[in-house]
Design an enzyme around this catalytic site. Structure first.
Site, PDB file in Angstrom:
ATOM      1  CD  GLU A   1      -2.836   1.201   2.387  1.00  0.00           C
ATOM      2  OE1 GLU A   1      -2.661   0.411   3.334  1.00  0.00           O
ATOM      3  OE2 GLU A   1      -3.697   2.068   2.401  1.00  0.00           O
TER       4      GLU A   1
ATOM      5  N   GLY B   1       3.421   2.432  10.746  1.00  0.00           N
ATOM      6  CA  GLY B   1       3.230   1.682  11.987  1.00  0.00           C
ATOM      7  C   GLY B   1       3.006   0.204  11.721  1.00  0.00           C
TER       8      GLY B   1
ATOM      9  CG  HIS C   1      -5.722   0.659  12.730  1.00  0.00           C
ATOM     10  ND1 HIS C   1      -6.468   1.818  12.673  1.00  0.00           N
ATOM     11  CD2 HIS C   1      -5.184   0.511  11.491  1.00  0.00           C
ATOM     12  CE1 HIS C   1      -6.398   2.333  11.464  1.00  0.00           C
ATOM     13  NE2 HIS C   1      -5.616   1.566  10.720  1.00  0.00           N
ATOM     14  CD  GLU C   2      -2.649  -1.919  10.686  1.00  0.00           C
ATOM     15  OE1 GLU C   2      -3.324  -2.045   9.648  1.00  0.00           O
ATOM     16  OE2 GLU C   2      -2.126  -0.830  11.041  1.00  0.00           O
TER      17      GLU C   2
ATOM     18  CG  MET D   1       0.352  -3.209   4.965  1.00  0.00           C
ATOM     19  SD  MET D   1      -0.701  -1.795   4.488  1.00  0.00           S
ATOM     20  CE  MET D   1      -1.874  -2.639   3.437  1.00  0.00           C
ATOM     21  CD  GLU D   2      -4.666  -2.099   5.765  1.00  0.00           C
ATOM     22  OE1 GLU D   2      -3.674  -1.662   6.376  1.00  0.00           O
ATOM     23  OE2 GLU D   2      -5.368  -1.397   5.014  1.00  0.00           O
ATOM     24  CG  ASN D   3       0.207  -6.780   4.104  1.00  0.00           C
ATOM     25  OD1 ASN D   3       0.100  -5.897   3.275  1.00  0.00           O
ATOM     26  ND2 ASN D   3       1.170  -6.791   5.014  1.00  0.00           N
TER      27      ASN D   3
ATOM     28  CG  HIS E   1      -7.536  -1.844   8.133  1.00  0.00           C
ATOM     29  ND1 HIS E   1      -8.384  -0.894   7.610  1.00  0.00           N
ATOM     30  CD2 HIS E   1      -6.407  -1.171   8.490  1.00  0.00           C
ATOM     31  CE1 HIS E   1      -7.793   0.307   7.651  1.00  0.00           C
ATOM     32  NE2 HIS E   1      -6.599   0.165   8.188  1.00  0.00           N
TER      33      HIS E   1
HETATM   34  N1  BES Z   1      -2.955   0.846   5.891  1.00  0.00           N
HETATM   35  C1  BES Z   1      -2.171   1.489   6.871  1.00  0.00           C
HETATM   36  C2  BES Z   1      -0.698   1.380   6.637  1.00  0.00           C
HETATM   37  C3  BES Z   1      -0.152   2.205   5.508  1.00  0.00           C
HETATM   38  C4  BES Z   1      -0.147   3.552   5.593  1.00  0.00           C
HETATM   39  C5  BES Z   1       0.388   1.676   4.386  1.00  0.00           C
HETATM   40  C6  BES Z   1       0.384   4.317   4.570  1.00  0.00           C
HETATM   41  C7  BES Z   1       0.897   2.439   3.358  1.00  0.00           C
HETATM   42  C8  BES Z   1       0.920   3.768   3.444  1.00  0.00           C
HETATM   43  C9  BES Z   1      -2.455   0.947   8.264  1.00  0.00           C
HETATM   44  O1  BES Z   1      -3.688   0.354   8.423  1.00  0.00           O
HETATM   45  C10 BES Z   1      -2.413   2.109   9.190  1.00  0.00           C
HETATM   46  O2  BES Z   1      -3.272   2.932   9.116  1.00  0.00           O
HETATM   47  N2  BES Z   1      -1.405   2.174  10.038  1.00  0.00           N
HETATM   48  C11 BES Z   1      -1.159   3.278  10.916  1.00  0.00           C
HETATM   49  C12 BES Z   1      -1.367   2.920  12.357  1.00  0.00           C
HETATM   50  C13 BES Z   1      -2.788   2.941  12.762  1.00  0.00           C
HETATM   51  C14 BES Z   1      -2.957   2.466  14.183  1.00  0.00           C
HETATM   52  C15 BES Z   1      -3.444   4.283  12.606  1.00  0.00           C
HETATM   53  C16 BES Z   1       0.281   3.663  10.696  1.00  0.00           C
HETATM   54  O3  BES Z   1       1.007   2.890  10.101  1.00  0.00           O
HETATM   55  O4  BES Z   1       0.661   4.764  11.114  1.00  0.00           O
HETATM   56 ZN    ZN Z   2      -5.264   1.696   8.742  1.00  0.00          ZN
END
Ligand code: BES
Ligand code: ZN
Length: 819
Positions: free
Chosen positions: A104, A239, A275-276, A241-243, A279
């Protein structure tokens, strides 16, 4: 696309990727045209055949163009990539010698040629081949269909967009458990970490099980595969990733034990795991039609993780922390050059739009929908949403329509929240008519759009009892509300729970604000009233008012049971927050004014702070209950003030530092020692280092505490970068040292600070532009600083924009800042 079959041959100096994709023409997206453009970045094409035959194609540095295609065909591609040299941490790369991936938003195109967009779904099969000795663990999405040493095949039955693809290969230890879902399905749970970290994984596993259980009980949502895997890696841009079925995490959000993780760290680990996990429904089973809809999954999932934490810990403290973060950072974003709606309208680099606005404001927007509908109505909406859209790639409008249709509630006026950038301002004026026992409230919107929002309120009598409470629905530029049978002049409590993400200006008097600090039953309003008072007293000192406020604080410290809340109230607004509240940012003036207020607090409350400190400073078995967290929080807030006292510093902090049984206490004492000049500082730094040098997470704190110390100069930061444990290509370490330094206002904001920082940005432009773009955003507010600093920052921005080979990521931020 029906199916995608991938084969990875992982070798030391290259990786070969073969893909076999079964295409069929989707009339919805490819109408009338027989051509197809497949995205591909930094790939070396080896071969391309369609239905087994060589065909013509056009290659560019963005992908490959195919023409004259049939309605259905099989495309086979072989290409070469170099994960061993990939410092961007997108696509396939290495961390500590293990392979992992991040797709992502647009990472998959760095793996192979593909329709890299979220609305193209396919069933994936993945074969992995790697040397068995060094890479005994080979993982991808879905279920394992076959494995032998050096080889594995995974099959994911759920169609998914390629941004949810993941691959991991390496040498890991694994913590295994299982969860039985509501309907009796057995799910294997596995957490993979580097071997030396296996002892710090139990909390993450417990958090994962709590996530499964919470989504069942609150949202009636169950997990759908037989296996759920989490892999922790040290090198990760974000932080986590929800693969699908194979989350990849920044190890900071997996590893935790009381000796190395603070209370906040524990709660963050649980929140990110949640969070993940959440998703899986809000993001994976129902995904985004395009990346403009990002908040469809992120805003909603942040709302869900906030609720998860609120249900498991202290709801009121969680709300105060979230509101504080929103107002400090998202409001600033909304007022700066990168301001954009929750649903953005354009982007140069999608990675720049994983923002506080899309995430945190997006979550506030969901929270308002929840307020309007109530929990039961909201869940009715969620049910309809999944009934309609499970398996689809959809838009934010589709989400709101489900909420609307399930409740017969008209949200059309509400959509401004998604389409307009900026933070609305609402003015409230009141009037009490004693003769008719009427209380008049006039609510006026100070912006060109009529926002539709819930304004939670209560009217209190002079004892603090509630006369009336409820929700005012605000939907016009100006509205008047009349409350009758109000026997005496009430004290209004506005925007309870921060029911809408707005600036609120009301005609409350200073005395009424103090009354609310002492009497309101809404913790947010208590905290916010105190914040408003701190703010005004810091920026415009007033001895008489200070005395009144300090008297109220004294009573509060002595009587309030909720130690966390007391701690929050005693915490001064951050410098960053204060910067937003002045017309011209004078970093030195603000720092000094805030320090002066801290001295006044110490001056007035020294004995109360000491007494409170000692009453809370007893050795206890570590617990993460709200009470225990609150005790540590208040104790360490007391320590913060007391350490500013020449008399008790460094002894108090030193004793705590040497006797701490948990990282919360240890790091609070360490920060206090590093923030001031004292005889024990050097020794504290070396003791801390010797105790924790093996621990990556604690070493990040070690660096951050030093880089943010008001005593750290540019020379000190350069020295930290010479440290053997500094690593430029590890985002966490870079954030600790460089990100920390940019928050060190009095030392960062000068010519040498800026020049040093810009050099780093230009280096990141080559190695990891995504991280570079995030860091360079510190210059976004250049126009608001005092003239000299303003000019200096502008020069740095110009220097960046004039440099060759500027990445899209950094270009987009810098050109917006210069506009
Ligand atoms: N889908 C995102 C990770 C992501 C963000 C991938 C940007 C590629 C580009 C993931 O679900 C996410 O939101 N992660 C957050 C932490 C969350 C607890 C808010 C993050 O990585 O900061
Ligand atoms: Zn997210």
């Amino acid at each position: 696309m029906h199916t995608t079959e991938l084969s990875f041959d992982l070798r030391d100096d290259e990786t070969l990727v073969s893909s076999k994709i079964h295409f069929y023409k989707n009339p919805k997206y490819q109408a009338g045209d027989n051509s197809l453009f497949l995205d591909g970045i930094d790939l070396e094409l080896i071969s391309l055949v369609i239905d087994g035959e060589r065909v013509d194609y056009e290659l560019s540095d963005k992908g490959v163009q195919l023409r004259h295609l049939k309605g259905e065909f099989v495309l086979e591609i072989v290409n070469r990539i170099h994960p061993e040299n990939n410092t961007s941490l997108n696509g396939l790369y290495q961390s500590s010698g293990n392979y992992c991936s991040q797709c992502e938003a647009h990472g998959f195109r760095q793996i192979t040629y593909y329709l890299d967009r979220p609305d193209v779904l396919s069933v994936f099969t993945t074969h992995i081949k790697a040397e068995a000795g060094r890479y005994p663990v080979l993982l991808s999405n879905g279920n394992l269909s076959s494995a032998s040493p050096g080889q594995a095949t995974w099959h994911d039955p759920t169609p998914k967009p390629c941004y949810l693809f993941a691959l991991v290969a390496g040498d890991f230890a694994v913590l295994e458990d299982h969860y039985t879902t509501l309907s009796g399905r057995e799910v294997a749970l596995k957490i993979y970490v580097e071997k030396h970290n296996i002892g710090k994984t139990q909390f993450a596993m417990d958090s994962l099980k709590r996530s499964f259980a919470w989504d069942e009980s609150r949202f009636n949502l169950e997990y759908d595969l037989d296996i759920y895997m989490i892999v922790a890696v040290d090198d990760f841009n974000m932080g986590a990733m929800e693969n699908k079925g194979l989350n990849i995490f920044n190890s900071t959000f997996v590893l935790a034990d009381p000796k190395t993780a603070t209370d906040k760290d524990f709660i963050n680990v649980e929140a990110v795991i949640g969070h993940e996990y959440f998703h899986n429904w809000t993001g994976n089973r129902v995904t985004c039609q395009d990346w403009f809809q990002l908040s469809l999954k992120e805003g909603l999932t942040v709302f869900r993780d906030q609720e998860f934490t609120s249900d498991l810990h202290s709801r009121s403290i969680k709300r105060i922390e979230d509101v504080n973060a929103l107002r400090t950072f998202q409001f600033a974003e909304d007022a700066g050059p990168m301001r954009h709606p929750v649903r953005p309208e354009s982007y140069i680099e999608m990675n720049n739009f994983y923002t506080l606005t899309v995430y945190e404001k997006g979550a506030e927007v969901i929270r308002m929908i929840h307020s309007f509908l109530g929990e039961v109505g909201f869940q009715k909406g969620m049910k309809l949403y999944f009934d309609r859209h499970d398996g689809d790639a959809i838009t934010i409008d589709d989400f709101v329509s489900s909420m609307s249709d399930a409740n017969e509630f008209d949200f059309s006026k509400f959509m401004t929240w998604y389409s307009q950038p900026g933070t609305p301002t609402i003015n409230i004026k009141t009037d009490y008519d004693e003769k008719n026992e009427c209380f008049y409230v006039e609510v006026e919107q100070d912006n060109e759009f009529d926002y539709f929002l819930p304004l939670n309120y209560a009217l209190l009598d002079d004892q603090g009892s509630t006369l009336k409470e409820g929700v005012l629905t605000i939907q016009q530029q100006k509205q008047t509300f009349v409350f009758d049978q109000i026997k005496s002049m009430p004290i209004p409590s506005w925007l309870r729970g921060f029911s809408a993400p707005i600036h609120l200006l009301s005609d409350l008097t200073f005395e009424q604000q103090i009354f609310l600090v002492g009497h309101d039953s809404d913790a947010y309003v208590v905290w916010d009233s105190a914040q408003q008072i701190w703010l005004s007293l810091i920026l415009t000192p007033n001895t008489a008012r200070e005395l009144l406020f300090f008297n109220a604080i004294e009573k509060l410290v002595q009587t309030r049971q909720d130690k966390s809340l007391v701690s929050e109230i005693l915490t001064l607004p951050s410098e960053r927050f204060l910067h937003q509240k002045v017309v011209v940012i004078d970093v030195f003036d603000i720092h000094q004014k805030r320090e002066e207020m801290a001295s006044k607090v110490l001056g007035r409350f020294k004995s109360l702070l000491l007494e409170t400190y000692h009453s809370l400073n007893h050795a206890k078995v570590y617990q993460l209950t709200p009470e225990a967290v609150g005790e540590r929080s208040l104790k360490n807030t007391c320590l913060y003030y007391l350490s500013k006292d020449k008399g008790s510093n460094p002894d108090l902090a030193r004793t705590q530092f040497e006797q701490a049984n948990c990282m919360t206490d240890q790091i609070a004492a360490f920060s206090a020692l590093v923030a001031s000049d004292n005889s024990y500082k050097k020794q504290a730094i070396s003791n801390f280092y010797q105790t924790f040098e093996q621990d990556v997470q604690v070493m990040d704190k070690f660096f951050a505490v030093q880089s943010t110390s008001p005593l750290a100069t540019v020379a000190d930061i350069k020295q930290l970068m010479e440290h053997e444990l500094f690593s430029f290509n590890t985002p966490n370490r870079l954030r600790s040292v460089i990100g920390g330094f940019t928050q060190n206002y009095i030392n960062f904001h000068n010519q040498s600070g800026y020049e040093f920082f810009t050099d780093i940005i230009l280096k990141l432009n080559q190695s990891n532009p995504q991280i570079g773009a995030r860091l360079v955003s510190v210059y976004n507010h250049w126009g608001r600083f005092t003239p000299v600093l303003k000019q200096l920052q502008k020069q740095q921005l110009e220097r960046i924009i004039q440099s060759d080979d500027l990445s899209n990521d950094i270009f987009e931020i810098v050109q917006a800042a210069l506009k």
